[in-house]
Design a protein around this motif. Structure first.
Motif, PDB file in Angstrom:
ATOM      1  N   THR A 202       4.548 -20.574  -6.323  1.00 19.85           N
ATOM      2  CA  THR A 202       3.335 -21.121  -6.420  1.00 19.85           C
ATOM      3  C   THR A 202       1.893 -20.514  -6.536  1.00 19.85           C
ATOM      4  O   THR A 202       1.251 -20.372  -7.031  1.00 19.85           O
ATOM      5  N   VAL A 203       1.971 -20.279  -4.963  1.00 21.37           N
ATOM      6  CA  VAL A 203       0.923 -19.832  -4.521  1.00 21.37           C
ATOM      7  C   VAL A 203       0.665 -18.013  -4.907  1.00 21.37           C
ATOM      8  O   VAL A 203      -0.575 -17.491  -5.452  1.00 21.37           O
ATOM      9  N   VAL A 204       1.735 -17.692  -5.621  1.00 22.85           N
ATOM     10  CA  VAL A 204       1.708 -16.105  -5.966  1.00 22.85           C
ATOM     11  C   VAL A 204       1.181 -16.387  -7.604  1.00 22.85           C
ATOM     12  O   VAL A 204       0.761 -15.758  -7.817  1.00 22.85           O
ATOM     13  N   GLU A 205       1.367 -17.617  -7.992  1.00 23.90           N
ATOM     14  CA  GLU A 205       1.069 -17.536  -9.674  1.00 23.90           C
ATOM     15  C   GLU A 205      -0.207 -17.657  -9.656  1.00 23.90           C
ATOM     16  O   GLU A 205      -0.675 -17.546 -10.556  1.00 23.90           O
ATOM     17  N   ALA A 206      -1.146 -18.381  -8.816  1.00 21.55           N
ATOM     18  CA  ALA A 206      -2.160 -18.889  -9.174  1.00 21.55           C
ATOM     19  C   ALA A 206      -2.790 -17.537  -8.619  1.00 21.55           C
ATOM     20  O   ALA A 206      -4.235 -17.253  -8.770  1.00 21.55           O
ATOM     21  N   MET A 207      -2.473 -16.815  -7.248  1.00 16.48           N
ATOM     22  CA  MET A 207      -3.194 -15.650  -7.512  1.00 16.48           C
ATOM     23  C   MET A 207      -3.160 -14.584  -8.433  1.00 16.48           C
ATOM     24  O   MET A 207      -3.731 -13.794  -8.808  1.00 16.48           O
ATOM     25  N   GLY A 208      -1.752 -14.383  -9.543  1.00 18.53           N
ATOM     26  CA  GLY A 208      -1.649 -13.784 -10.322  1.00 18.53           C
ATOM     27  C   GLY A 208      -2.445 -14.151 -11.510  1.00 18.53           C
ATOM     28  O   GLY A 208      -3.351 -13.188 -12.151  1.00 18.53           O
ATOM     29  N   ARG A 209      -2.897 -15.332 -11.505  1.00 10.90           N
ATOM     30  CA  ARG A 209      -3.872 -15.748 -12.119  1.00 10.90           C
ATOM     31  C   ARG A 209      -5.194 -15.976 -12.150  1.00 10.90           C
ATOM     32  O   ARG A 209      -5.814 -15.424 -13.486  1.00 10.90           O
ATOM     33  N   ALA A 210      -5.869 -15.470 -10.949  1.00  6.53           N
ATOM     34  CA  ALA A 210      -6.768 -14.987 -10.983  1.00  6.53           C
ATOM     35  C   ALA A 210      -7.035 -13.406 -10.184  1.00  6.53           C
ATOM     36  O   ALA A 210      -8.389 -12.679 -10.579  1.00  6.53           O
ATOM     37  N   GLY A 211      -6.330 -12.460 -10.998  1.00  7.52           N
ATOM     38  CA  GLY A 211      -5.560 -11.142 -11.525  1.00  7.52           C
ATOM     39  C   GLY A 211      -5.733 -10.457  -9.748  1.00  7.52           C
ATOM     40  O   GLY A 211      -6.823  -9.662  -9.559  1.00  7.52           O
ATOM     41  N   VAL A 212      -4.876 -11.097  -9.219  1.00  2.03           N
ATOM     42  CA  VAL A 212      -4.966 -10.806  -7.899  1.00  2.03           C
ATOM     43  C   VAL A 212      -4.837  -8.602  -7.891  1.00  2.03           C
ATOM     44  O   VAL A 212      -4.359  -8.253  -8.966  1.00  2.03           O
ATOM     45  N   GLN A 213      -4.929  -7.914  -6.972  1.00  7.76           N
ATOM     46  CA  GLN A 213      -5.282  -6.829  -6.285  1.00  7.76           C
ATOM     47  C   GLN A 213      -4.276  -6.775  -5.863  1.00  7.76           C
ATOM     48  O   GLN A 213      -4.417  -6.793  -4.809  1.00  7.76           O
ATOM     49  N   GLN A 214      -3.385  -5.366  -6.009  1.00  9.60           N
ATOM     50  CA  GLN A 214      -2.941  -5.205  -5.186  1.00  9.60           C
ATOM     51  C   GLN A 214      -3.271  -3.541  -4.538  1.00  9.60           C
ATOM     52  O   GLN A 214      -3.164  -2.613  -5.237  1.00  9.60           O
ATOM     53  N   PHE A 215      -2.640  -3.360  -2.856  1.00  9.83           N
ATOM     54  CA  PHE A 215      -2.953  -1.907  -2.654  1.00  9.83           C
ATOM     55  C   PHE A 215      -1.518  -1.597  -1.429  1.00  9.83           C
ATOM     56  O   PHE A 215      -1.387  -2.549  -1.203  1.00  9.83           O
ATOM     57  N   PRO A 216      -1.660  -0.619  -1.854  1.00  7.68           N
ATOM     58  CA  PRO A 216       0.166  -0.385  -0.846  1.00  7.68           C
ATOM     59  C   PRO A 216      -0.569  -0.489   1.000  1.00  7.68           C
ATOM     60  O   PRO A 216       0.192  -0.469   1.943  1.00  7.68           O
ATOM     61  N   THR A 217      -1.656  -0.076   1.242  1.00  7.76           N
ATOM     62  CA  THR A 217      -2.080   0.112   2.906  1.00  7.76           C
ATOM     63  C   THR A 217      -3.165  -0.992   3.206  1.00  7.76           C
ATOM     64  O   THR A 217      -4.466  -1.107   2.589  1.00  7.76           O
ATOM     65  N   SER A 218      -4.135  -1.553   4.460  1.00  4.37           N
ATOM     66  CA  SER A 218      -4.743  -1.968   4.891  1.00  4.37           C
ATOM     67  C   SER A 218      -5.779  -1.430   4.589  1.00  4.37           C
ATOM     68  O   SER A 218      -6.842  -2.490   4.187  1.00  4.37           O
ATOM     69  N   GLY A 219      -5.719  -0.132   5.214  1.00  8.46           N
ATOM     70  CA  GLY A 219      -7.117  -0.390   4.545  1.00  8.46           C
ATOM     71  C   GLY A 219      -7.434   0.068   3.711  1.00  8.46           C
ATOM     72  O   GLY A 219      -9.093  -0.196   3.239  1.00  8.46           O
ATOM     73  N   GLU A 220      -7.421   0.208   2.779  1.00 10.74           N
ATOM     74  CA  GLU A 220      -7.293   0.216   1.309  1.00 10.74           C
ATOM     75  C   GLU A 220      -7.818  -1.320   0.763  1.00 10.74           C
ATOM     76  O   GLU A 220      -9.149  -1.433  -0.066  1.00 10.74           O
ATOM     77  N   LEU A 221      -7.032  -2.413   1.626  1.00 12.42           N
ATOM     78  CA  LEU A 221      -7.811  -3.391   1.428  1.00 12.42           C
ATOM     79  C   LEU A 221      -9.018  -3.690   2.208  1.00 12.42           C
ATOM     80  O   LEU A 221      -9.676  -4.843   1.453  1.00 12.42           O
ATOM     81  N   LEU A 222      -9.365  -3.680   3.403  1.00 18.55           N
ATOM     82  CA  LEU A 222     -10.088  -4.159   3.952  1.00 18.55           C
ATOM     83  C   LEU A 222     -10.972  -2.707   3.629  1.00 18.55           C
ATOM     84  O   LEU A 222     -12.431  -3.965   4.116  1.00 18.55           O
ATOM     85  N   GLU A 223     -11.134  -1.847   3.303  1.00 14.13           N
ATOM     86  CA  GLU A 223     -12.384  -1.058   2.542  1.00 14.13           C
ATOM     87  C   GLU A 223     -13.019  -1.584   1.325  1.00 14.13           C
ATOM     88  O   GLU A 223     -14.179  -2.033   1.695  1.00 14.13           O
ATOM     89  N   ARG A 224     -12.638  -2.115   0.458  1.00 16.81           N
ATOM     90  CA  ARG A 224     -12.852  -3.104  -0.188  1.00 16.81           C
ATOM     91  C   ARG A 224     -13.507  -4.767  -0.425  1.00 16.81           C
ATOM     92  O   ARG A 224     -14.208  -5.966  -0.452  1.00 16.81           O
ATOM     93  N   ILE A 225     -12.698  -5.290   1.319  1.00 17.42           N
ATOM     94  CA  ILE A 225     -13.606  -6.474   1.304  1.00 17.42           C
ATOM     95  C   ILE A 225     -14.416  -6.650   2.653  1.00 17.42           C
ATOM     96  O   ILE A 225     -15.346  -7.358   1.918  1.00 17.42           O
ATOM     97  N   ALA A 226     -14.684  -4.953   3.227  1.00 16.48           N
ATOM     98  CA  ALA A 226     -16.154  -5.241   3.095  1.00 16.48           C
ATOM     99  C   ALA A 226     -17.197  -4.440   2.197  1.00 16.48           C
ATOM    100  O   ALA A 226     -18.047  -5.474   2.991  1.00 16.48           O
ATOM    101  N   ASP A 227     -16.684  -4.401   1.749  1.00 17.61           N
ATOM    102  CA  ASP A 227     -18.487  -4.283   0.543  1.00 17.61           C
ATOM    103  C   ASP A 227     -18.101  -5.149  -0.210  1.00 17.61           C
ATOM    104  O   ASP A 227     -19.168  -5.355  -1.679  1.00 17.61           O
ATOM    105  N   GLY A 228     -17.352  -6.256   0.047  1.00 13.46           N
ATOM    106  CA  GLY A 228     -17.680  -7.348  -1.048  1.00 13.46           C
ATOM    107  C   GLY A 228     -16.785  -7.403  -2.556  1.00 13.46           C
ATOM    108  O   GLY A 228     -16.447  -8.057  -3.431  1.00 13.46           O
ATOM    109  N   ARG A 229     -16.084  -5.923  -2.933  1.00 18.39           N
ATOM    110  CA  ARG A 229     -15.027  -6.148  -4.211  1.00 18.39           C
ATOM    111  C   ARG A 229     -13.744  -7.163  -4.217  1.00 18.39           C
ATOM    112  O   ARG A 229     -13.672  -7.625  -4.678  1.00 18.39           O
ATOM    113  N   LEU A 230     -13.375  -7.389  -3.242  1.00 11.71           N
ATOM    114  CA  LEU A 230     -12.604  -8.656  -3.013  1.00 11.71           C
ATOM    115  C   LEU A 230     -13.495  -9.481  -2.072  1.00 11.71           C
ATOM    116  O   LEU A 230     -14.400  -9.067  -0.295  1.00 11.71           O
ATOM    117  N   ALA A 231     -12.854 -10.564  -2.535  1.00  6.46           N
ATOM    118  CA  ALA A 231     -13.766 -11.754  -1.099  1.00  6.46           C
ATOM    119  C   ALA A 231     -12.919 -11.937  -0.428  1.00  6.46           C
ATOM    120  O   ALA A 231     -12.683 -12.523   0.925  1.00  6.46           O
TER     121      ALA A 231
END
Length: 358
Positions: A202-231
């Protein structure tokens, strides 16, 4: 006294073609001059490995170390191939791929080792004195602090669903997680979530509806969180998130209050090690109070040792773990189920259906 990082001269750092992929090889000279060589295969980045090697060589200045930084699959395959060919392999192997390390031990490619700390090591972190969990790394929610100004970020999976439902515009395209088809730790987190929390889909489906972005590495995720592209990032490896939070003031992290999956980096001494006594000595150092303190306080990889955890923050600088429902992944043959291709295909197919809303 000189800093440990200055006690170890690095003779060479180069990339070599090994086992069908590039490997970064670094040679640490013996501080006392000519000495025996310890060979290490590891998935731990060089900048994190260097303080650990320096501390070990401070105790053993007669030991030179050849350190090969490999991908987790490459590390596993190298040890198998070199052993099967009848030659020597690494003296010590340290990897974040818990399942592959246990497979080496289960298939006879690792030898039993009893260290001074084996008797008090947690049962979940030791399989037959052959594969030892050496770190304690929670899966966390990482978030962009300015995006939650004036409100509390989600602290449970139910909170996350509620936040996405109540803030569709703020959440759209701004939730991130691992691409579980390419990230081994992301796949492990998902498999563990499914075991512990039937409502995860149910959580995954909700993330899918919210347009979840997927990345292979921690660095790519954290870089986007740091600059606000990801909340917000879901199920990120806590050791990396803690280091980013320390260096980037806009990054915060939360250990989920409903349950927190914990994974570990696993160490083994290969059965075909050229110098197994040196591999055993290095493992013993990593399990010692000094080695566990270094992992926790300097490398921020968190301590498995209960003795160290009682003296320092077991979260390696993240936050107090008291009161959390910690769910460590046991070092056991149960991990081999994650390598079963049919099981993996079924889980990934369900993930893709849930994300796409099918």
């Amino acid at each position: 006294m000189q800093p440990l990082s200055r006690l170890v001269p690095v003779l060479a750092a180069l990339s070599l073609w090994a086992g069908g992929a590039w490997a970064q090889v670094t040679q640490f000279a013996a501080p006392a001059g000519q000495g025996r060589e310890l060979s290490i295969y590891s998935s731990l980045d060089n900048d994190l490995a260097a303080p650990l090697i320096a501390a070990f060589q401070h105790q053993r200045p007669d030991i030179a170390i050849r350190y090969e930084n490999l991908l987790t699959t490459q590390l596993h395959d190298r040890i198998m191939a070199e052993t099967d060919a009848g030659g020597p392999t690494a003296d010590f192997a340290f990897s974040s791929a818990m399942d592959l390390q246990v497979k080496l031990a289960n298939d006879g490619y690792a030898q039993g080792v009893v260290t001074p700390d084996t008797a008090t090591w947690p049962a979940w972190a030791n399989w037959r004195d052959t594969a030892y969990a050496l770190t304690f790394e929670p899966a966390v929610f990482a978030y962009h602090k300015p995006s939650f100004a004036g409100s509390e970020p989600p602290a449970t999976r139910a909170d996350l669903m509620r936040w996405m439902a109540e803030n569709p515009a703020r959440a759209k395209g701004r939730i991130g997680t691992y691409d579980v088809t390419r990230s081994g730790v992301g796949y492990l987190f998902l498999a563990r979530d499914q075991e512990l929390y039937p409502q995860i889909w149910t959580v995954v489906e909700a993330m899918g509806r919210a347009g979840v972005q997927q990345f292979p590495t921690s660095g790519e995720l954290l870089e986007r969180i740091a600059d606000g592209r990801l909340a917000l990032g879901y199920n990120l490896l806590g050791s990396y998130a803690a280091e980013w939070a320390r260096q980037h003031p806009d990054v915060g992290l939360i250990l989920p209050r409903d349950f927190t999956v914990v994974v570990s980096r696993v160490g083994v001494v290969p059965s075909a090690a050229r110098s197994p006594d040196l591999g055993r000595d290095f493992l013993a150092y990593m399990m010692s109070p000094e080695g566990q303190s270094l992992l926790s306080e300097t490398l921020r990889l968190s301590a498995v040792s209960l003795e160290v955890a009682g003296q320092t923050s077991p979260a390696g600088g993240m936050q107090d773990l008291a009161g959390l429902r910690l769910k460590p992944v046991p070092v056991s043959p149960g991990l081999l189920a994650y390598l079963d291709q049919a099981t993996r295909a079924k889980l990934l197919a369900r993930w893709n259906r849930a994300i796409s809303g099918q």
